[in-house]
Design a protein around this motif. Structure first.
Motif, PDB file in Angstrom:
ATOM      1  N   SER A   1     -16.374  23.360  15.428  1.00 48.39           N
ATOM      2  CA  SER A   1     -16.382  24.751  15.849  1.00 48.39           C
ATOM      3  C   SER A   1     -16.687  24.902  17.325  1.00 48.39           C
ATOM      4  O   SER A   1     -16.625  25.987  17.865  1.00 48.39           O
ATOM      5  CB  SER A   1     -17.418  25.534  15.030  1.00 48.39           C
ATOM      6  OG  SER A   1     -18.711  25.039  15.271  1.00 48.39           O
ATOM      7  N   ALA A   2     -17.067  23.806  17.988  1.00 45.76           N
ATOM      8  CA  ALA A   2     -17.416  23.893  19.394  1.00 45.76           C
ATOM      9  C   ALA A   2     -16.195  24.256  20.221  1.00 45.76           C
ATOM     10  O   ALA A   2     -15.109  23.757  19.998  1.00 45.76           O
ATOM     11  CB  ALA A   2     -18.004  22.573  19.866  1.00 45.76           C
ATOM     12  N   LYS A   3     -16.369  25.159  21.208  1.00 46.11           N
ATOM     13  CA  LYS A   3     -15.278  25.608  22.058  1.00 46.11           C
ATOM     14  C   LYS A   3     -15.460  25.139  23.482  1.00 46.11           C
ATOM     15  O   LYS A   3     -14.776  25.618  24.380  1.00 46.11           O
ATOM     16  CB  LYS A   3     -15.173  27.132  21.998  1.00 46.11           C
ATOM     17  CG  LYS A   3     -14.904  27.662  20.596  1.00 46.11           C
ATOM     18  CD  LYS A   3     -14.869  29.176  20.576  1.00 46.11           C
ATOM     19  CE  LYS A   3     -14.644  29.698  19.153  1.00 46.11           C
ATOM     20  NZ  LYS A   3     -14.647  31.177  19.099  1.00 46.11           N
ATOM     21  N   GLY A   4     -16.387  24.238  23.720  1.00 48.88           N
ATOM     22  CA  GLY A   4     -16.593  23.703  25.050  1.00 48.88           C
ATOM     23  C   GLY A   4     -15.615  22.572  25.317  1.00 48.88           C
ATOM     24  O   GLY A   4     -14.498  22.555  24.803  1.00 48.88           O
ATOM     25  N   CYS A   5     -16.020  21.617  26.120  1.00 49.17           N
ATOM     26  CA  CYS A   5     -15.155  20.488  26.477  1.00 49.17           C
ATOM     27  C   CYS A   5     -15.012  19.547  25.279  1.00 49.17           C
ATOM     28  O   CYS A   5     -16.018  19.105  24.724  1.00 49.17           O
ATOM     29  CB  CYS A   5     -15.741  19.734  27.660  1.00 49.17           C
ATOM     30  SG  CYS A   5     -16.011  20.788  29.119  1.00 49.17           S
ATOM     31  N   PRO A   6     -13.771  19.214  24.868  1.00 50.64           N
ATOM     32  CA  PRO A   6     -13.591  18.341  23.703  1.00 50.64           C
ATOM     33  C   PRO A   6     -14.286  16.999  23.851  1.00 50.64           C
ATOM     34  O   PRO A   6     -14.820  16.462  22.886  1.00 50.64           O
ATOM     35  CB  PRO A   6     -12.057  18.179  23.633  1.00 50.64           C
ATOM     36  CG  PRO A   6     -11.514  19.378  24.330  1.00 50.64           C
ATOM     37  CD  PRO A   6     -12.502  19.696  25.425  1.00 50.64           C
ATOM     38  N   GLU A   7     -14.294  16.450  25.076  1.00 48.53           N
ATOM     39  CA  GLU A   7     -14.887  15.126  25.248  1.00 48.53           C
ATOM     40  C   GLU A   7     -16.403  15.135  25.110  1.00 48.53           C
ATOM     41  O   GLU A   7     -17.029  14.086  24.973  1.00 48.53           O
ATOM     42  CB  GLU A   7     -14.500  14.546  26.617  1.00 48.53           C
ATOM     43  CG  GLU A   7     -15.031  15.320  27.815  1.00 48.53           C
ATOM     44  CD  GLU A   7     -14.069  16.402  28.290  1.00 48.53           C
ATOM     45  OE1 GLU A   7     -14.137  16.794  29.450  1.00 48.53           O
ATOM     46  OE2 GLU A   7     -13.247  16.845  27.451  1.00 48.53           O
ATOM     47  N   TRP A   8     -17.024  16.326  25.165  1.00 48.21           N
ATOM     48  CA  TRP A   8     -18.481  16.432  25.011  1.00 48.21           C
ATOM     49  C   TRP A   8     -18.877  16.993  23.646  1.00 48.21           C
ATOM     50  O   TRP A   8     -20.033  16.893  23.256  1.00 48.21           O
ATOM     51  CB  TRP A   8     -19.060  17.314  26.115  1.00 48.21           C
ATOM     52  CG  TRP A   8     -19.053  16.671  27.461  1.00 48.21           C
ATOM     53  CD1 TRP A   8     -18.116  16.818  28.431  1.00 48.21           C
ATOM     54  CD2 TRP A   8     -20.002  15.736  27.974  1.00 48.21           C
ATOM     55  NE1 TRP A   8     -18.426  16.047  29.521  1.00 48.21           N
ATOM     56  CE2 TRP A   8     -19.579  15.372  29.275  1.00 48.21           C
ATOM     57  CE3 TRP A   8     -21.181  15.174  27.477  1.00 48.21           C
ATOM     58  CZ2 TRP A   8     -20.286  14.480  30.077  1.00 48.21           C
ATOM     59  CZ3 TRP A   8     -21.875  14.284  28.272  1.00 48.21           C
ATOM     60  CH2 TRP A   8     -21.436  13.939  29.555  1.00 48.21           C
ATOM     61  N   SER A   9     -17.926  17.589  22.925  1.00 48.35           N
ATOM     62  CA  SER A   9     -18.282  18.229  21.655  1.00 48.35           C
ATOM     63  C   SER A   9     -18.817  17.237  20.643  1.00 48.35           C
ATOM     64  O   SER A   9     -19.594  17.592  19.766  1.00 48.35           O
ATOM     65  CB  SER A   9     -17.052  18.953  21.075  1.00 48.35           C
ATOM     66  OG  SER A   9     -16.029  18.030  20.764  1.00 48.35           O
ATOM     67  N   ILE A  10     -18.442  15.950  20.784  1.00 51.17           N
ATOM     68  CA  ILE A  10     -18.861  14.951  19.801  1.00 51.17           C
ATOM     69  C   ILE A  10     -20.366  14.729  19.837  1.00 51.17           C
ATOM     70  O   ILE A  10     -20.969  14.318  18.851  1.00 51.17           O
ATOM     71  CB  ILE A  10     -18.102  13.630  20.057  1.00 51.17           C
ATOM     72  CG1 ILE A  10     -18.242  12.683  18.859  1.00 51.17           C
ATOM     73  CG2 ILE A  10     -18.563  12.967  21.337  1.00 51.17           C
ATOM     74  CD1 ILE A  10     -17.496  13.095  17.678  1.00 51.17           C
ATOM     75  N   ILE A  11     -21.012  14.999  20.994  1.00 54.27           N
ATOM     76  CA  ILE A  11     -22.462  14.771  21.066  1.00 54.27           C
ATOM     77  C   ILE A  11     -23.236  16.083  21.227  1.00 54.27           C
ATOM     78  O   ILE A  11     -24.468  16.047  21.309  1.00 54.27           O
ATOM     79  CB  ILE A  11     -22.827  13.807  22.206  1.00 54.27           C
ATOM     80  CG1 ILE A  11     -22.493  14.417  23.568  1.00 54.27           C
ATOM     81  CG2 ILE A  11     -22.160  12.475  22.030  1.00 54.27           C
ATOM     82  CD1 ILE A  11     -23.044  13.596  24.727  1.00 54.27           C
ATOM     83  N   MET A  12     -22.523  17.222  21.266  1.00 56.97           N
ATOM     84  CA  MET A  12     -23.223  18.494  21.465  1.00 56.97           C
ATOM     85  C   MET A  12     -24.214  18.767  20.347  1.00 56.97           C
ATOM     86  O   MET A  12     -25.347  19.187  20.579  1.00 56.97           O
ATOM     87  CB  MET A  12     -22.215  19.654  21.563  1.00 56.97           C
ATOM     88  CG  MET A  12     -22.871  21.016  21.774  1.00 56.97           C
ATOM     89  SD  MET A  12     -21.685  22.368  21.894  1.00 56.97           S
ATOM     90  CE  MET A  12     -20.880  21.988  23.443  1.00 56.97           C
ATOM     91  N   HIS A  13     -23.806  18.511  19.086  1.00 60.45           N
ATOM     92  CA  HIS A  13     -24.707  18.781  17.972  1.00 60.45           C
ATOM     93  C   HIS A  13     -25.935  17.889  18.016  1.00 60.45           C
ATOM     94  O   HIS A  13     -27.029  18.294  17.654  1.00 60.45           O
ATOM     95  CB  HIS A  13     -23.972  18.597  16.640  1.00 60.45           C
ATOM     96  CG  HIS A  13     -23.625  17.184  16.326  1.00 60.45           C
ATOM     97  ND1 HIS A  13     -22.725  16.456  17.072  1.00 60.45           N
ATOM     98  CD2 HIS A  13     -24.075  16.352  15.355  1.00 60.45           C
ATOM     99  CE1 HIS A  13     -22.630  15.235  16.564  1.00 60.45           C
ATOM    100  NE2 HIS A  13     -23.429  15.142  15.532  1.00 60.45           N
ATOM    101  N   GLY A  14     -25.744  16.628  18.481  1.00 58.37           N
ATOM    102  CA  GLY A  14     -26.886  15.731  18.614  1.00 58.37           C
ATOM    103  C   GLY A  14     -27.872  16.214  19.662  1.00 58.37           C
ATOM    104  O   GLY A  14     -29.086  16.082  19.495  1.00 58.37           O
ATOM    105  N   PHE A  15     -27.352  16.793  20.734  1.00 55.10           N
ATOM    106  CA  PHE A  15     -28.219  17.333  21.785  1.00 55.10           C
ATOM    107  C   PHE A  15     -29.019  18.518  21.248  1.00 55.10           C
ATOM    108  O   PHE A  15     -30.233  18.626  21.462  1.00 55.10           O
ATOM    109  CB  PHE A  15     -27.364  17.761  22.976  1.00 55.10           C
ATOM    110  CG  PHE A  15     -28.147  18.434  24.080  1.00 55.10           C
ATOM    111  CD1 PHE A  15     -28.873  17.688  25.001  1.00 55.10           C
ATOM    112  CD2 PHE A  15     -28.169  19.809  24.187  1.00 55.10           C
ATOM    113  CE1 PHE A  15     -29.600  18.303  26.009  1.00 55.10           C
ATOM    114  CE2 PHE A  15     -28.888  20.436  25.192  1.00 55.10           C
ATOM    115  CZ  PHE A  15     -29.606  19.676  26.110  1.00 55.10           C
ATOM    116  N   ILE A  16     -28.345  19.424  20.523  1.00 54.03           N
ATOM    117  CA  ILE A  16     -29.006  20.614  20.002  1.00 54.03           C
ATOM    118  C   ILE A  16     -30.065  20.236  18.964  1.00 54.03           C
ATOM    119  O   ILE A  16     -31.118  20.871  18.869  1.00 54.03           O
ATOM    120  CB  ILE A  16     -27.969  21.580  19.399  1.00 54.03           C
ATOM    121  CG1 ILE A  16     -27.034  22.093  20.506  1.00 54.03           C
ATOM    122  CG2 ILE A  16     -28.641  22.759  18.703  1.00 54.03           C
ATOM    123  CD1 ILE A  16     -25.867  22.889  20.008  1.00 54.03           C
TER     124      ILE A  16
END
Length: 267
Positions: free
Chosen positions: A5-20
């Motif tokens: 569901s992330a709408k940011g940069c695709p190359e960063w979406s894979i770790i966005m949930h881990g950051f949050i």
């Protein structure tokens, strides 16, 4: 929270949930924080997810349970009672998911938040298949190799250097082909960890784009082409090995890479 569901940069979406979720190590967390400082889209996504989490965590937040969800709960409980013991449930092809659903349902019966109940139901009823889980691992390894500055263990375009480098590091000998003349120069190789074992990774480049090729012993895999989290993946088997290639190049270019790799290996 789904990274899809992330709408940011695709190359960063894979770790966005881990950051949050505060699950990243210090190096990856620092890298993502530096990215957030320059990317308004990803920063907005992080703020949105955190706001949703605060809403769900509030006391007194509740929604009426839809009839369809209630019916699934009652059906699951009835089925569990009819099937009997937990051992019999685990042995039946479909009973394991129903058992987990019923057990999780009882734990959430007195929680007023439908969001928590819906999340639990989704986890049980939408268990990813083996291929999907494997694609997650492959994509994570691909992205991690780009973010952590660990693209190669041996940096060379010489296939005769990369191939023997794997000796003693893995228990099989992967083919390393030279595709420079076809527009896919070899960058090097490394070892990685996928699907519960150490595997070979050969790295190629295409007009500034990286292609990770993973290989390990497996003869059962059928050819596959897929798009996962904005990246393209292809799979094939040859000589007792299964190969996965992943990149952000177009699907057509990656399919052409697979064809050239197979043809060159056979030649």
């Amino acid at each position: 929270m789904s990274i899809e569901s992330a709408k940011g940069c695709p190359e960063w979406s894979i770790i966005m949930h881990g950051f949050i979720d505060n699950e990243l190590d210090a190096d990856h967390a620092r890298a993502f924080e530096q990215h957030l400082a320059t990317c308004a889209a990803c920063a907005s996504e992080v703020d949105r997810f955190k706001a949703e989490r605060r809403i769900i965590a509030q006391e007194g937040v509740s929604w009426p349970v839809p009839d369809s969800v209630r019916e699934q709960i009652l059906t699951a409980i009835s089925l569990e009672n009819a099937l009997g013991s937990q051992r019999r449930l685990a042995a039946a092809p479909l009973s394991g998911s129903w058992s987990r659903l019923a057990d999780m349902t009882r734990r959430w019966l007195y929680v007023p938040s439908l969001a928590a109940l819906a999340a639990s139901l989704f986890l049980v009823l939408s268990v990813p298949g083996h291929d999907t889980l494997l694609q997650d691992q492959i994509l994570a390894s691909h992205v991690r190799s780009l973010l952590a500055d660990h693209l190669t263990d041996v940096l060379t375009s010489d296939q005769h250097t990369v191939k023997p480098w794997f000796d003693g590091k893995i228990d099989y000998s992967p083919p390393v082909v030279d595709l420079a003349a076809q527009g896919f120069p070899l960058v090097g190789g490394r070892v990685d960890y996928i699907n519960g074992r150490v595997v070979a990774a050969m790295i190629y480049r295409r007009h500034g784009h990286i292609i990770n090729v993973f290989a390990w012993p497996d003869t059962a895999a059928r050819p596959l082409e897929a798009t996962h989290e904005g990246y393209n993946l292809v799979r094939w088997s040859k000589g007792g090995l299964t190969f996965w290639a992943v990149s952000d190049v177009s699907a057509g270019e990656l399919a052409n890479f697979r064809r050239l790799f197979i043809d060159r290996e056979e030649g």
